[in-house]
Motif scaffolding. Structure first.
Motif, PDB file in Angstrom:
ATOM      1  N   GLY A  53       0.761  -1.236   0.000  1.00 17.79           N
ATOM      2  CA  GLY A  53       0.000   0.000   0.000  1.00 17.79           C
ATOM      3  C   GLY A  53       0.792   1.285   0.000  1.00 17.79           C
ATOM      4  N   LEU A  54       2.073   1.263  -0.362  1.00 17.33           N
ATOM      5  CA  LEU A  54       2.888   2.468  -0.371  1.00 17.33           C
ATOM      6  C   LEU A  54       2.899   3.094  -1.761  1.00 17.33           C
ATOM      7  CD1 LEU A  54       3.869   1.069   2.280  1.00 17.33           C
ATOM      8  CD2 LEU A  54       6.127   2.040   1.803  1.00 17.33           C
ATOM      9  N   THR A  55       3.057   4.418  -1.820  1.00 17.36           N
ATOM     10  CA  THR A  55       3.335   5.077  -3.091  1.00 17.36           C
ATOM     11  C   THR A  55       4.816   4.902  -3.421  1.00 17.36           C
ATOM     12  OG1 THR A  55       3.922   7.190  -2.059  1.00 17.36           O
ATOM     13  CG2 THR A  55       1.584   6.804  -2.559  1.00 17.36           C
ATOM     14  N   PHE A  56       5.197   5.266  -4.642  1.00 12.83           N
ATOM     15  CA  PHE A  56       6.603   5.157  -5.046  1.00 12.83           C
ATOM     16  C   PHE A  56       7.484   5.980  -4.107  1.00 12.83           C
ATOM     17  CE2 PHE A  56      10.228   6.888  -7.469  1.00 12.83           C
ATOM     18  CZ  PHE A  56      10.869   5.705  -7.809  1.00 12.83           C
ATOM     19  N   GLU A  57       7.070   7.204  -3.818  1.00 16.64           N
ATOM     20  CA  GLU A  57       7.873   8.085  -2.956  1.00 16.64           C
ATOM     21  C   GLU A  57       7.984   7.532  -1.536  1.00 16.64           C
ATOM     22  OE1 GLU A  57       6.437  10.198  -6.459  1.00 16.64           O
ATOM     23  OE2 GLU A  57       5.393   9.040  -4.901  1.00 16.64           O
ATOM     24  N   GLU A  58       6.892   6.962  -1.010  1.00 11.59           N
ATOM     25  CA  GLU A  58       6.935   6.376   0.331  1.00 11.59           C
ATOM     26  C   GLU A  58       7.831   5.139   0.364  1.00 11.59           C
ATOM     27  OE1 GLU A  58       2.378   7.810   1.481  1.00 11.59           O
ATOM     28  OE2 GLU A  58       2.780   5.779   0.776  1.00 11.59           O
ATOM     29  N   ALA A  59       7.812   4.358  -0.724  1.00 15.24           N
ATOM     30  CA  ALA A  59       8.687   3.191  -0.799  1.00 15.24           C
ATOM     31  C   ALA A  59      10.151   3.614  -0.865  1.00 15.24           C
ATOM     32  CB  ALA A  59       8.320   2.331  -2.011  1.00 15.24           C
ATOM     33  N   VAL A  60      10.433   4.721  -1.551  1.00 18.90           N
ATOM     34  CA  VAL A  60      11.800   5.263  -1.565  1.00 18.90           C
ATOM     35  C   VAL A  60      12.232   5.645  -0.153  1.00 18.90           C
ATOM     36  CG1 VAL A  60      13.228   7.202  -2.337  1.00 18.90           C
ATOM     37  CG2 VAL A  60      11.741   6.028  -3.965  1.00 18.90           C
ATOM     38  N   ALA A  61      11.318   6.283   0.604  1.00 17.55           N
ATOM     39  CA  ALA A  61      11.636   6.659   1.984  1.00 17.55           C
ATOM     40  C   ALA A  61      11.935   5.419   2.827  1.00 17.55           C
ATOM     41  CB  ALA A  61      10.471   7.445   2.592  1.00 17.55           C
ATOM     42  N   ALA A  62      11.138   4.347   2.646  1.00 13.85           N
ATOM     43  CA  ALA A  62      11.396   3.111   3.387  1.00 13.85           C
ATOM     44  C   ALA A  62      12.745   2.514   3.001  1.00 13.85           C
ATOM     45  CB  ALA A  62      10.275   2.102   3.126  1.00 13.85           C
ATOM     46  N   SER A  63      13.062   2.527   1.709  1.00  8.49           N
ATOM     47  CA  SER A  63      14.361   2.017   1.258  1.00  8.49           C
ATOM     48  C   SER A  63      15.510   2.833   1.847  1.00  8.49           C
ATOM     49  CB  SER A  63      14.434   2.033  -0.271  1.00  8.49           C
ATOM     50  OG  SER A  63      13.482   1.144  -0.836  1.00  8.49           O
ATOM     51  N   MET A  64      15.310   4.135   1.975  1.00  8.51           N
ATOM     52  CA  MET A  64      16.340   4.976   2.573  1.00  8.51           C
ATOM     53  C   MET A  64      16.577   4.580   4.033  1.00  8.51           C
ATOM     54  SD  MET A  64      16.554   9.134   2.892  1.00  8.51           S
ATOM     55  CE  MET A  64      15.332   9.207   4.209  1.00  8.51           C
ATOM     56  N   ILE A  65      15.496   4.337   4.782  1.00  8.03           N
ATOM     57  CA  ILE A  65      15.631   3.903   6.175  1.00  8.03           C
ATOM     58  C   ILE A  65      16.395   2.583   6.238  1.00  8.03           C
ATOM     59  CG2 ILE A  65      14.390   3.161   8.243  1.00  8.03           C
ATOM     60  CD1 ILE A  65      14.228   6.161   7.718  1.00  8.03           C
ATOM     61  N   HIS A  66      16.050   1.653   5.367  1.00  8.01           N
ATOM     62  CA  HIS A  66      16.737   0.360   5.352  1.00  8.01           C
ATOM     63  C   HIS A  66      18.225   0.537   5.079  1.00  8.01           C
ATOM     64  CE1 HIS A  66      12.617  -1.399   3.989  1.00  8.01           C
ATOM     65  NE2 HIS A  66      12.656  -1.163   5.283  1.00  8.01           N
ATOM     66  N   SER A  67      18.567   1.393   4.126  1.00  9.40           N
ATOM     67  CA  SER A  67      19.968   1.594   3.770  1.00  9.40           C
ATOM     68  C   SER A  67      20.737   2.304   4.885  1.00  9.40           C
ATOM     69  CB  SER A  67      20.070   2.389   2.469  1.00  9.40           C
ATOM     70  OG  SER A  67      19.626   1.616   1.382  1.00  9.40           O
ATOM     71  N   ILE A  68      20.091   3.250   5.552  1.00 10.44           N
ATOM     72  CA  ILE A  68      20.745   3.914   6.688  1.00 10.44           C
ATOM     73  C   ILE A  68      21.040   2.897   7.792  1.00 10.44           C
ATOM     74  CG2 ILE A  68      20.387   5.563   8.565  1.00 10.44           C
ATOM     75  CD1 ILE A  68      18.887   7.326   6.539  1.00 10.44           C
ATOM     76  N   LEU A  69      20.082   2.005   8.071  1.00  9.14           N
ATOM     77  CA  LEU A  69      20.307   0.981   9.083  1.00  9.14           C
ATOM     78  C   LEU A  69      21.404   0.008   8.654  1.00  9.14           C
ATOM     79  CD1 LEU A  69      16.624   0.206  10.182  1.00  9.14           C
ATOM     80  CD2 LEU A  69      18.407   1.313  11.550  1.00  9.14           C
ATOM     81  N   ILE A  70      21.435  -0.326   7.366  1.00  7.57           N
ATOM     82  CA  ILE A  70      22.508  -1.193   6.865  1.00  7.57           C
ATOM     83  C   ILE A  70      23.864  -0.520   7.044  1.00  7.57           C
ATOM     84  CG2 ILE A  70      23.509  -2.111   4.733  1.00  7.57           C
ATOM     85  CD1 ILE A  70      20.681  -2.897   3.895  1.00  7.57           C
ATOM     86  N   SER A  71      23.955   0.754   6.662  1.00  6.26           N
ATOM     87  CA  SER A  71      25.216   1.483   6.811  1.00  6.26           C
ATOM     88  C   SER A  71      25.622   1.625   8.271  1.00  6.26           C
ATOM     89  CB  SER A  71      25.091   2.877   6.175  1.00  6.26           C
ATOM     90  OG  SER A  71      24.836   2.786   4.789  1.00  6.26           O
ATOM     91  N   SER A  72      24.642   1.665   9.188  1.00  4.41           N
ATOM     92  CA  SER A  72      24.957   1.805  10.605  1.00  4.41           C
ATOM     93  C   SER A  72      25.755   0.620  11.125  1.00  4.41           C
ATOM     94  CB  SER A  72      23.664   1.972  11.416  1.00  4.41           C
ATOM     95  OG  SER A  72      22.961   0.737  11.524  1.00  4.41           O
ATOM     96  N   ALA A  73      25.637  -0.549  10.479  1.00  2.69           N
ATOM     97  CA  ALA A  73      26.430  -1.697  10.906  1.00  2.69           C
ATOM     98  C   ALA A  73      27.917  -1.365  10.890  1.00  2.69           C
ATOM     99  CB  ALA A  73      26.147  -2.891   9.991  1.00  2.69           C
ATOM    100  N   LEU A  74      28.334  -0.561   9.923  1.00  2.51           N
ATOM    101  CA  LEU A  74      29.739  -0.186   9.785  1.00  2.51           C
ATOM    102  C   LEU A  74      30.075   1.057  10.587  1.00  2.51           C
ATOM    103  CD1 LEU A  74      29.809  -0.608   5.914  1.00  2.51           C
ATOM    104  CD2 LEU A  74      30.661  -2.263   7.579  1.00  2.51           C
TER     105      LEU A  74
END
Length: 463
Positions: A53-74
């Motif tokens: 149920g997300l729009t394209f822009e909302e899905a981009v925001a979710a992907s950004m959160i995921h990538s920030i959390l991934i980068s936080s591992a390092l």
């Protein structure tokens, strides 16, 4: 001459290393982080828009959160691995979450349940040290069946469940992309070419990117891709995303749903354990060439960091299993350059953070790049799942040592691919006991779990 590990700001068992201050910038890793991550890191957007149920822009925001959390591992936790998705679990997760019901909020609650269950499991097994004992205790036939189940679920998702949405809408571009990646990643004749020609080896090392670029060029020529590039800067709508995804907005999963998700969290942990062993072996092998750059391997720290990342994802933007330990292809490529000496890469942490901390976050604000990639994201998702299915299949088929075990592995894999996770897991245990017996290996040796073959480069995404 050995030196202490690259310094940073210690907090508890973790080490915070700020880009540019504690680590150096390496342009090759930065450019790979921008372009290869663009090809794979956004490939879940079609899933989030169609089923959650997300729009394209909302899905981009979710992907950004995921990538920030991934980068936080390092950056935040000081882990020495190139982090990524637990890709083999993805098709099983999608089948579970999408099968919960038609309501996107309920499906997202299922994703939150998986994330929180997994975080709790990581915390308990990491702190107590029971994780390794659990993996030793599991029989080889059941492990192989779980991996084959992921392979069958991945191919079922592409060729049956979502064929009309993705594959059949772009058959030529998707087929060519998959063919190019399969040939460069797995073909035995191509492997001989890689050993003979350096340019072939360089293309193969790019993982998903060559096939993705072929689809990007051929797609418009055959009328399957229509670009609509928009210029400007996108500010990802995090508030709107939070309102649709976070359990604080849509409600937390019920106790029943948490219990229903636990078997799949256990299955995912088995996959994760193999990734951790793989990452350790790659680093230890590279350390022989780089005794000057000490790397601290700490399983307890890794479990705790993964638990925190998955818990945060579960309450902010739950899309499981995007918070894994390692992207094997990227990890191997960065370690290979690190092994060349201080002139090539002063510190492994600097190379890793250059790829993740300085490359990936840029993607989500560049509207031309995002809109240019938008018509290709279905291809990227199909490509990721097909290569995951192929890789999981050949790994699973290499584990059984007799015909009874091979037949049992196929039955277990089918059970996990077609039934609910807890039904599939119980079916797998029963099949193992009745047809093979509890064939537990003495210990999971490094060679059994080690999957550092460069043919797998790029499969674990973040991939």
């Amino acid at each position: 001459m050995s030196r202490p590990e690259l310094p940073g700001w210690r907090w508890g068992p973790f080490t915070f290393r700020m880009p540019f201050y504690h680590t150096r910038l390496y342009w090759p890793e930065l450019l790979q982080g921008i372009f290869i991550a663009a090809a794979t890191g956004l490939s879940l957007i079609p899933i989030m828009t169609m089923f959650f149920g997300l729009t394209f822009e909302e899905a981009v925001a979710a992907s950004m959160i995921h990538s920030i959390l991934i980068s936080s591992a390092l950056i935040v936790f000081g882990e020495p691995y190139a982090p990524g998705w637990l890709t083999p679990a993805l098709p099983l997760v999608l089948a579970f979450a999408i099968g919960i019901g038609e309501d996107p909020s309920l499906r997202l609650q299922a994703m939150a349940a998986l994330s929180l269950d997994f975080a709790l499991l990581l915390f308990v097994l990491g702190v107590t040290g029971l994780g390794r004992r659990f993996i030793v205790w599991l029989p080889d036939t059941l492990k192989a069946g779980i991996i084959l189940g992921a392979a069958l679920a991945a191919l079922k998702r592409v060729f049956i469940d979502d064929a009309e949405r993705f594959l059949l809408q772009q058959p030529i571009a998707t087929g060519l992309a998959c063919a190019v990646c399969l040939i460069f990643a797995f073909s035995l004749p191509m492997q001989r070419w890689r050993e003979k020609y350096r340019w072939v080896a360089l293309i193969a090392a790019l993982g998903l990117l060559p096939g993705f670029l072929v689809a990007a060029v051929v797609g418009p020529l055959v009328g399957e891709v229509d670009y609509n590039v928009q210029w400007g800067i996108l500010i990802p709508p995090i508030g709107d995303m939070w309102a649709k995804m976070s359990p604080f907005s849509i409600g937390f999963p019920s106790v029943g749903l948490m219990l229903q998700a636990m078997p799949l969290a256990l299955i995912t942990y088995i996959i994760l354990f193999g990734d951790l062993v793989t990452g350790n072996e790659v680093i230890l092998e590279g350390q022989k060439n780089r005794p000057d750059d000490h790397i601290d391997i700490n399983p307890t720290r890794s479990h705790l960091a993964l638990a925190i990342r998955n818990a945060l994802m579960g309450v902010i933007a739950p899309v499981f299993p995007t918070q894994g330990a390692m992207w094997t292809g990227v990890h191997v490529i960065i370690v290979q350059r690190w092994k060349q000496g201080r002139e090539a890469m002063d510190s492994l942490h600097s190379g890793l953070i250059s790829y993740y901390g300085m490359g990936i976050p840029v993607l989500f604000f560049l509207l031309p790049l995002l809109t240019g990639l938008q018509p290709l994201l279905g291809i990227a998702l199909s490509l990721t799942l097909v290569l995951t299915g192929f890789a999981c299949a050949y790994i699973a088929m290499g584990i059984p040592t007799n015909n009874a075990s091979r037949g049992a592995v196929l039955m277990i894999g089918a059970g996990l691919a077609f039934f609910e996770p807890w039904v599939g897991l119980l079916f797998g245990v029963a099949t193992t006991l009745l047809l093979v017996g509890w064939d537990t290996a003495p210990a999971p040796t490094a060679d059994e779990l080690k999957v550092v073959d460069p043919r797998r480069a790029g499969l674990e995404q973040e991939g």
